[in-house]
Enzyme design. Structure first.
Site, PDB file in Angstrom:
ATOM      1  N   HIS A   1      -0.538   3.931  -7.796  1.00  0.00           N
ATOM      2  CA  HIS A   1      -1.375   5.109  -7.528  1.00  0.00           C
ATOM      3  C   HIS A   1      -2.666   5.103  -8.351  1.00  0.00           C
ATOM      4  O   HIS A   1      -3.291   6.146  -8.548  1.00  0.00           O
ATOM      5  CB  HIS A   1      -0.615   6.410  -7.802  1.00  0.00           C
TER       6      HIS A   1
ATOM      7  N   LEU B   1       0.854  -1.179   0.000  1.00  0.00           N
ATOM      8  CA  LEU B   1       0.000   0.000   0.000  1.00  0.00           C
ATOM      9  C   LEU B   1       0.891   1.230   0.000  1.00  0.00           C
ATOM     10  O   LEU B   1       1.975   1.218   0.587  1.00  0.00           O
ATOM     11  CB  LEU B   1      -0.905   0.038   1.242  1.00  0.00           C
ATOM     12  N   ASP B   2       0.421   2.298  -0.608  1.00  0.00           N
ATOM     13  CA  ASP B   2       1.152   3.563  -0.556  1.00  0.00           C
ATOM     14  C   ASP B   2       1.280   4.024   0.898  1.00  0.00           C
ATOM     15  O   ASP B   2       0.403   3.746   1.728  1.00  0.00           O
ATOM     16  CB  ASP B   2       0.422   4.641  -1.358  1.00  0.00           C
ATOM     17  N   ARG B   3       2.330   4.759   1.183  1.00  0.00           N
ATOM     18  CA  ARG B   3       2.603   5.192   2.554  1.00  0.00           C
ATOM     19  C   ARG B   3       1.433   5.928   3.209  1.00  0.00           C
ATOM     20  O   ARG B   3       1.116   5.660   4.374  1.00  0.00           O
ATOM     21  CB  ARG B   3       3.867   6.052   2.577  1.00  0.00           C
TER      22      ARG B   3
END
Length: 260
Positions: free
Chosen positions: A172, A74-76
Protein backbone atom coordinates in the site's frame (compact mmCIF):
# COMPACT_ATOMS: atom_id res chain seq x y z
CA UNK A 1 12.24 -0.11 -25.29
CA UNK A 2 10.59 -2.98 -27.07
CA UNK A 3 7.29 -4.78 -26.78
CA UNK A 4 5.79 -7.36 -29.10
CA UNK A 5 2.03 -7.84 -29.43
CA UNK A 6 0.51 -11.23 -28.69
CA UNK A 7 1.62 -13.40 -31.62
CA UNK A 8 2.08 -10.10 -33.54
CA UNK A 9 -1.72 -9.59 -33.45
CA UNK A 10 -3.67 -8.03 -30.56
CA UNK A 11 -5.54 -10.61 -28.49
CA UNK A 12 -7.69 -10.59 -25.41
CA UNK A 13 -8.85 -12.55 -22.37
CA UNK A 14 -12.39 -13.92 -22.88
CA UNK A 15 -13.76 -10.49 -23.89
CA UNK A 16 -12.69 -8.28 -26.82
CA UNK A 17 -12.39 -5.35 -24.41
CA UNK A 18 -9.87 -7.15 -22.15
CA UNK A 19 -6.34 -6.73 -23.58
CA UNK A 20 -3.46 -9.16 -23.42
CA UNK A 21 -0.52 -6.76 -23.52
CA UNK A 22 2.25 -9.25 -24.31
CA UNK A 23 2.70 -12.98 -24.68
CA UNK A 24 5.58 -15.22 -25.65
CA UNK A 25 6.90 -18.58 -24.46
CA UNK A 26 8.23 -17.07 -21.23
CA UNK A 27 5.99 -14.13 -20.28
CA UNK A 28 2.36 -13.10 -20.16
CA UNK A 29 1.39 -9.48 -19.47
CA UNK A 30 -2.29 -8.59 -19.13
CA UNK A 31 -4.53 -5.76 -18.03
CA UNK A 32 -6.02 -6.22 -14.56
CA UNK A 33 -9.33 -4.46 -13.94
CA UNK A 34 -10.14 -2.98 -10.57
CA UNK A 35 -11.93 -5.31 -8.17
CA UNK A 36 -10.26 -8.51 -9.39
CA UNK A 37 -7.74 -10.32 -7.18
CA UNK A 38 -4.36 -11.13 -8.72
CA UNK A 39 -4.07 -14.31 -6.64
CA UNK A 40 -6.81 -16.21 -4.81
CA UNK A 41 -7.37 -15.62 -1.12
CA UNK A 42 -9.66 -16.86 1.64
CA UNK A 43 -12.69 -15.23 0.00
CA UNK A 44 -12.61 -17.89 -2.71
CA UNK A 45 -13.26 -15.19 -5.33
CA UNK A 46 -12.04 -15.68 -8.88
CA UNK A 47 -8.56 -14.32 -9.52
CA UNK A 48 -6.52 -13.14 -12.48
CA UNK A 49 -3.93 -15.91 -12.10
CA UNK A 50 -6.54 -18.66 -12.50
CA UNK A 51 -8.22 -16.86 -15.38
CA UNK A 52 -4.93 -16.58 -17.23
CA UNK A 53 -4.11 -20.25 -16.63
CA UNK A 54 -7.46 -21.22 -18.09
CA UNK A 55 -6.97 -18.89 -21.06
CA UNK A 56 -3.58 -20.45 -21.85
CA UNK A 57 -4.97 -23.97 -21.43
CA UNK A 58 -7.76 -23.27 -23.90
CA UNK A 59 -5.60 -21.26 -26.31
CA UNK A 60 -2.98 -24.00 -26.68
CA UNK A 61 -5.25 -26.99 -25.97
CA UNK A 62 -2.97 -28.11 -23.15
CA UNK A 63 -4.06 -31.48 -21.72
CA UNK A 64 -2.51 -31.06 -18.26
CA UNK A 65 -1.93 -28.31 -15.75
CA UNK A 66 -0.65 -24.95 -16.96
CA UNK A 67 2.39 -23.43 -15.27
CA UNK A 68 2.01 -19.72 -14.59
CA UNK A 69 3.83 -17.94 -11.78
CA UNK A 70 3.02 -14.66 -10.08
CA UNK A 71 6.09 -12.42 -9.73
CA UNK A 72 4.37 -9.29 -8.38
CA UNK A 73 0.87 -8.18 -7.43
CA UNK A 74 -1.51 -5.23 -7.42
CA UNK A 75 -4.01 -4.38 -4.70
CA UNK A 76 -7.55 -5.50 -5.50
CA UNK A 77 -8.97 -1.99 -6.16
CA UNK A 78 -6.03 -1.04 -8.42
CA UNK A 79 -6.10 -1.55 -12.21
CA UNK A 80 -3.23 -1.86 -14.69
CA UNK A 81 -0.38 -4.04 -15.91
CA UNK A 82 0.27 -7.43 -14.33
CA UNK A 83 3.12 -9.65 -15.52
CA UNK A 84 3.25 -13.44 -15.08
CA UNK A 85 6.05 -15.92 -15.81
CA UNK A 86 5.25 -18.92 -18.01
CA UNK A 87 8.30 -20.98 -17.03
CA UNK A 88 10.11 -21.62 -13.76
CA UNK A 89 13.32 -20.19 -15.21
CA UNK A 90 11.53 -16.97 -16.17
CA UNK A 91 9.89 -16.83 -12.74
CA UNK A 92 13.23 -17.08 -10.95
CA UNK A 93 14.92 -14.46 -13.09
CA UNK A 94 12.01 -12.02 -12.91
CA UNK A 95 11.73 -12.47 -9.14
CA UNK A 96 15.41 -11.58 -8.84
CA UNK A 97 14.83 -8.40 -10.86
CA UNK A 98 12.04 -7.38 -8.48
CA UNK A 99 14.23 -8.15 -5.44
CA UNK A 100 17.16 -6.21 -6.88
CA UNK A 101 14.86 -3.33 -7.89
CA UNK A 102 15.94 -3.30 -11.52
CA UNK A 103 12.26 -3.30 -12.52
CA UNK A 104 10.73 0.12 -13.16
CA UNK A 105 7.10 0.55 -12.10
CA UNK A 106 5.22 3.65 -13.19
CA UNK A 107 1.75 4.55 -11.92
CA UNK A 108 -0.82 7.21 -12.58
CA UNK A 109 -2.88 8.52 -9.68
CA UNK A 110 -5.67 11.06 -9.39
CA UNK A 111 -5.51 12.57 -5.92
CA UNK A 112 -7.61 14.96 -3.90
CA UNK A 113 -6.51 18.58 -3.92
CA UNK A 114 -4.16 20.72 -5.95
CA UNK A 115 -0.61 19.37 -5.59
CA UNK A 116 2.14 21.95 -5.97
CA UNK A 117 3.54 21.79 -9.49
CA UNK A 118 6.82 20.05 -10.16
CA UNK A 119 8.30 16.78 -8.96
CA UNK A 120 9.33 15.47 -5.58
CA UNK A 121 10.84 12.43 -3.89
CA UNK A 122 9.05 11.03 -0.85
CA UNK A 123 10.84 8.96 1.80
CA UNK A 124 8.87 7.57 4.75
CA UNK A 125 9.05 4.72 7.24
CA UNK A 126 5.98 2.47 7.20
CA UNK A 127 4.82 0.17 9.97
CA UNK A 128 2.10 -2.45 9.62
CA UNK A 129 -0.68 -2.20 12.23
CA UNK A 130 -3.52 -4.70 11.85
CA UNK A 131 -5.20 -4.11 8.46
CA UNK A 132 -3.41 -0.88 7.57
CA UNK A 133 0.09 0.53 7.47
CA UNK A 134 1.01 3.90 8.94
CA UNK A 135 3.85 6.38 8.60
CA UNK A 136 6.06 6.50 11.67
CA UNK A 137 8.34 9.48 12.39
CA UNK A 138 11.52 7.41 12.75
CA UNK A 139 12.62 3.86 11.93
CA UNK A 140 11.45 1.14 14.31
CA UNK A 141 12.16 -2.55 14.63
CA UNK A 142 9.06 -3.30 12.54
CA UNK A 143 9.16 -0.46 10.02
CA UNK A 144 10.31 -0.44 6.40
CA UNK A 145 11.66 2.46 4.38
CA UNK A 146 9.41 3.48 1.46
CA UNK A 147 10.63 5.66 -1.41
CA UNK A 148 8.92 7.02 -4.50
CA UNK A 149 9.17 9.91 -6.95
CA UNK A 150 6.20 11.77 -8.36
CA UNK A 151 5.57 14.45 -10.97
CA UNK A 152 2.47 16.56 -11.36
CA UNK A 153 1.09 16.08 -14.88
CA UNK A 154 -2.04 18.21 -14.56
CA UNK A 155 -4.36 19.66 -11.95
CA UNK A 156 -7.53 21.64 -11.42
CA UNK A 157 -9.13 23.22 -8.37
CA UNK A 158 -10.13 19.92 -6.73
CA UNK A 159 -7.77 17.19 -7.92
CA UNK A 160 -4.36 16.46 -9.46
CA UNK A 161 -2.99 13.86 -11.87
CA UNK A 162 0.37 12.43 -10.82
CA UNK A 163 2.92 10.15 -12.44
CA UNK A 164 4.64 8.02 -9.81
CA UNK A 165 7.81 5.92 -10.07
CA UNK A 166 8.30 3.45 -7.24
CA UNK A 167 11.75 2.95 -5.79
CA UNK A 168 10.60 0.38 -3.23
CA UNK A 169 7.65 -1.99 -3.26
CA UNK A 170 5.99 -1.81 0.16
CA UNK A 171 2.42 -2.85 0.81
CA UNK A 172 0.00 0.00 0.00
CA UNK A 173 3.02 2.27 -0.31
CA UNK A 174 1.70 4.78 -2.84
CA UNK A 175 -1.66 4.99 -1.12
CA UNK A 176 -0.09 5.67 2.29
CA UNK A 177 2.56 8.13 1.18
CA UNK A 178 0.20 10.28 -0.89
CA UNK A 179 -2.38 10.29 1.91
CA UNK A 180 0.32 11.30 4.40
CA UNK A 181 1.21 14.35 2.28
CA UNK A 182 -2.45 15.39 2.40
CA UNK A 183 -3.52 14.16 -1.03
CA UNK A 184 -5.29 10.79 -0.76
CA UNK A 185 -6.11 8.90 -3.94
CA UNK A 186 -9.69 9.38 -5.10
CA UNK A 187 -11.89 6.55 -3.83
CA UNK A 188 -9.34 5.27 -1.32
CA UNK A 189 -11.51 5.48 1.80
CA UNK A 190 -9.08 3.25 3.72
CA UNK A 191 -6.43 5.95 3.46
CA UNK A 192 -8.32 9.19 3.79
CA UNK A 193 -10.53 9.72 0.75
CA UNK A 194 -13.86 11.16 1.80
CA UNK A 195 -16.14 9.11 -0.47
CA UNK A 196 -15.86 5.89 -2.48
CA UNK A 197 -15.98 5.80 -6.26
CA UNK A 198 -19.07 4.19 -7.86
CA UNK A 199 -17.59 0.68 -8.15
CA UNK A 200 -15.23 1.04 -5.17
CA UNK A 201 -12.18 1.45 -7.38
CA UNK A 202 -9.36 3.73 -6.37
CA UNK A 203 -7.88 6.13 -8.93
CA UNK A 204 -4.51 4.38 -9.10
CA UNK A 205 -3.34 2.74 -12.32
CA UNK A 206 -0.25 0.56 -12.79
CA UNK A 207 0.46 2.29 -16.08
CA UNK A 208 3.82 0.87 -17.18
CA UNK A 209 6.19 -1.90 -16.16
CA UNK A 210 9.74 -2.27 -17.50
CA UNK A 211 11.79 -5.46 -17.11
CA UNK A 212 14.64 -7.29 -18.80
CA UNK A 213 13.41 -10.27 -20.77
CA UNK A 214 14.47 -13.34 -18.74
CA UNK A 215 15.97 -15.15 -21.73
CA UNK A 216 16.85 -12.58 -24.40
CA UNK A 217 17.87 -9.84 -21.92
CA UNK A 218 16.41 -7.03 -24.04
CA UNK A 219 14.43 -4.41 -22.13
CA UNK A 220 10.65 -4.64 -22.38
CA UNK A 221 8.04 -2.11 -21.37
CA UNK A 222 4.38 -3.05 -20.98
CA UNK A 223 1.82 -0.24 -20.90
CA UNK A 224 -1.80 -0.29 -19.79
CA UNK A 225 -4.47 1.74 -21.57
CA UNK A 226 -6.25 4.35 -19.49
CA UNK A 227 -9.53 2.61 -18.62
CA UNK A 228 -12.97 3.95 -19.37
CA UNK A 229 -14.46 6.11 -16.61
CA UNK A 230 -10.97 7.03 -15.36
CA UNK A 231 -11.47 10.33 -13.51
CA UNK A 232 -9.17 12.40 -15.72
CA UNK A 233 -9.73 13.08 -19.44
CA UNK A 234 -7.48 11.08 -21.74
CA UNK A 235 -6.96 11.95 -25.39
CA UNK A 236 -4.20 9.43 -26.04
CA UNK A 237 -6.37 6.32 -26.42
CA UNK A 238 -9.64 6.13 -28.38
CA UNK A 239 -12.54 4.75 -26.35
CA UNK A 240 -12.61 1.64 -28.56
CA UNK A 241 -9.15 0.69 -27.23
CA UNK A 242 -9.84 1.50 -23.57
CA UNK A 243 -10.96 -1.41 -21.37
CA UNK A 244 -13.58 -1.10 -18.64
CA UNK A 245 -12.13 0.04 -15.36
CA UNK A 246 -14.10 -2.31 -13.12
CA UNK A 247 -14.04 -6.11 -13.08
CA UNK A 248 -17.85 -6.37 -12.97
CA UNK A 249 -18.02 -5.23 -16.60
CA UNK A 250 -16.28 -8.50 -17.59
CA UNK A 251 -17.89 -10.80 -15.04
CA UNK A 252 -21.03 -11.77 -17.04
CA UNK A 253 -18.88 -13.18 -19.86
CA UNK A 254 -16.65 -15.04 -17.43
CA UNK A 255 -19.67 -16.74 -15.84
CA UNK A 256 -20.15 -18.77 -19.01
CA UNK A 257 -16.53 -20.04 -19.11
CA UNK A 258 -16.17 -23.71 -18.20
CA UNK A 259 -13.15 -24.01 -15.91
CA UNK A 260 -11.18 -27.26 -15.88
Amino acid sequence: MNTTPCNTTPCHLFDPRWPVLFEDNHLLAVYKPSGLLVQGDRTGDLCLLDLCKHWLKARYRKPGKVFLAMVHRLDRPVAGVVLFARTSKAAGRLSRQFRERSVEKQYLAVVRGSVAAGSERLIHHLERRKRVSVVVPAPTQNSQEARLRYAVLAKDNTKSLLRIVLETGRRHQIRIQLAHMGHPILGDIRYGAGTPLPDRQIALLAHALSVDHPIRNDRLQFSSPIPLQWPWPDDGWPDSQRPPWDWQAFAPGIDSVQFM
